[in-house]
Scaffold this motif. Sequence first.
Motif, mmCIF file in Angstrom:
data_model
loop_
_atom_site.group_PDB
_atom_site.id
_atom_site.type_symbol
_atom_site.label_atom_id
_atom_site.label_comp_id
_atom_site.label_asym_id
_atom_site.label_seq_id
_atom_site.Cartn_x
_atom_site.Cartn_y
_atom_site.Cartn_z
ATOM 1 N N THR A 97 0.816 -1.221 0.000
ATOM 2 C CA THR A 97 0.000 0.000 0.000
ATOM 3 C C THR A 97 0.845 1.265 0.000
ATOM 4 O O THR A 97 0.314 2.356 -0.233
ATOM 5 N N TYR A 98 2.152 1.125 0.293
ATOM 6 C CA TYR A 98 2.977 2.333 0.358
ATOM 7 C C TYR A 98 4.239 2.295 -0.489
ATOM 8 O O TYR A 98 4.889 3.332 -0.666
ATOM 9 N N LYS A 99 4.616 1.152 -1.029
ATOM 10 C CA LYS A 99 5.926 1.068 -1.679
ATOM 11 C C LYS A 99 6.060 2.014 -2.867
ATOM 12 O O LYS A 99 7.146 2.540 -3.128
ATOM 13 N N ALA A 100 4.945 2.274 -3.565
ATOM 14 C CA ALA A 100 5.017 3.202 -4.703
ATOM 15 C C ALA A 100 5.356 4.617 -4.249
ATOM 16 O O ALA A 100 5.938 5.399 -5.011
ATOM 17 N N GLU A 156 12.747 -11.795 5.285
ATOM 18 C CA GLU A 156 12.541 -12.927 4.382
ATOM 19 C C GLU A 156 11.276 -12.788 3.545
ATOM 20 O O GLU A 156 10.905 -13.693 2.803
ATOM 21 N N ARG A 157 10.624 -11.643 3.635
ATOM 22 C CA ARG A 157 9.441 -11.384 2.814
ATOM 23 C C ARG A 157 9.838 -11.151 1.357
ATOM 24 O O ARG A 157 10.963 -10.739 1.061
ATOM 25 N N GLU A 158 8.904 -11.338 0.477
ATOM 26 C CA GLU A 158 9.078 -10.838 -0.880
ATOM 27 C C GLU A 158 8.812 -9.332 -0.864
ATOM 28 O O GLU A 158 8.150 -8.809 0.045
ATOM 29 N N GLU A 159 9.327 -8.625 -1.840
ATOM 30 C CA GLU A 159 9.089 -7.189 -1.922
ATOM 31 C C GLU A 159 7.587 -6.911 -1.926
ATOM 32 O O GLU A 159 6.829 -7.500 -2.690
ATOM 33 N N GLY A 160 7.154 -6.022 -1.044
ATOM 34 C CA GLY A 160 5.735 -5.693 -0.927
ATOM 35 C C GLY A 160 4.941 -6.637 -0.063
ATOM 36 O O GLY A 160 3.750 -6.413 0.164
ATOM 37 N N GLY A 161 5.580 -7.691 0.440
ATOM 38 C CA GLY A 161 4.876 -8.670 1.251
ATOM 39 C C GLY A 161 4.424 -8.105 2.587
ATOM 40 O O GLY A 161 5.120 -7.290 3.199
ATOM 41 N N SER A 162 3.256 -8.531 3.051
ATOM 42 C CA SER A 162 2.658 -7.988 4.270
ATOM 43 C C SER A 162 3.258 -8.604 5.526
ATOM 44 O O SER A 162 3.863 -9.675 5.508
ATOM 45 N N LEU A 163 3.082 -7.897 6.636
ATOM 46 C CA LEU A 163 3.406 -8.398 7.966
ATOM 47 C C LEU A 163 2.114 -8.849 8.627
ATOM 48 O O LEU A 163 1.131 -8.102 8.652
ATOM 49 N N ALA A 174 12.514 0.610 1.522
ATOM 50 C CA ALA A 174 13.263 1.785 1.057
ATOM 51 C C ALA A 174 14.509 1.353 0.296
ATOM 52 O O ALA A 174 14.851 1.928 -0.747
ATOM 53 N N SER A 175 15.177 0.333 0.805
ATOM 54 C CA SER A 175 16.369 -0.186 0.128
ATOM 55 C C SER A 175 16.014 -0.771 -1.233
ATOM 56 O O SER A 175 16.754 -0.590 -2.210
ATOM 57 N N PHE A 176 14.892 -1.471 -1.307
ATOM 58 C CA PHE A 176 14.431 -2.013 -2.591
ATOM 59 C C PHE A 176 14.272 -0.898 -3.624
ATOM 60 O O PHE A 176 14.513 -1.101 -4.821
ATOM 61 N N GLN A 177 13.844 0.288 -3.149
ATOM 62 C CA GLN A 177 13.605 1.425 -4.038
ATOM 63 C C GLN A 177 14.834 2.320 -4.195
ATOM 64 O O GLN A 177 14.743 3.409 -4.764
#
Length: 289
Positions: free
Chosen positions: A69-72, A123-130, A156-159
């Motif tokens: 919901t926030y990565k973009a 260990e989540r995939e990018e965008g994966g929920s908690l 943030a690191s992914f981006q």
Amino acid sequence: MSKKRIVVCGGNGFLGSRICKSAVSRGWDVTSFSRTGAPNWSSVTSSPTPPSWSTSVAWEKADMLKPSTYKALLKDADAVVHSTGILMEADYKGVLTGKESIWAGLSRAFSATKGGSSQNPLEREEGGSLEPGERDGQLTYELMNRDSAITLAQEASFQNVPSFVYISAAAGAPMLPKRYITTKRDAESTIASSLPKLRSIFIRPGFLYDSSRAFTLPIAFAGAAGNMVNSMVGGRLTALAGAAVEKPLKADLVAEAVIEAIDDEGVKGVVGTQRIEDLANVAWRRGML
């Protein structure tokens, strides 16, 4: 001083809104995200009316436990700030509803460990929920103060965001479970060691006060007195009283220090009370030019 773009998780809160204000005053592009979007202004300032600077902030709605919901929002940001967390867990709810005894509620509140996310956030995939790890879905220190921060830093690191600021704390306090501060320290150490591409900044203030929250003023006064006594005895009260004898800081001062730390590429790692004050003084002098 270059114009920057920052994203503040929890920018609608007491400190987060002031971080947004400080960034706006420098002409930066500012985005805040939280579950409710814009602040309830009467809860963070002395007036229910939105201040004029607030129109310069993009108040977005997103769930920090659901990075999709926030990565973009993180794309092309110069810095991301984690300014949210919990001071007390909600164990009292079970007691009030009769689902737990007072003893059970207190035992749970002060237990040595609780569940954070149901999986390691790294260990989540990018965008994966908690997902909450406690059986009743409780929002624990482990989930809110530790895992949400690690996850935001990783996203943030992914981006390829260069800088990450985590609003931590100077110390725990006698009335709080020890896990309040240990989860913050765990977040700091994990982010620093596991996400080396980030310039990570860990802001560690003591109690924050402001005249718009009248109840904070007597607490700050007592804290200042405790800090003075602690200084007189060579800091020997720190181990016993923790943040209760740390110098209280005005929320606006800490916000200015956060923005100055982002702007100063030389700032990295732990930023304690004295360094916070030094950075705020630099920001004040800059504003006078």
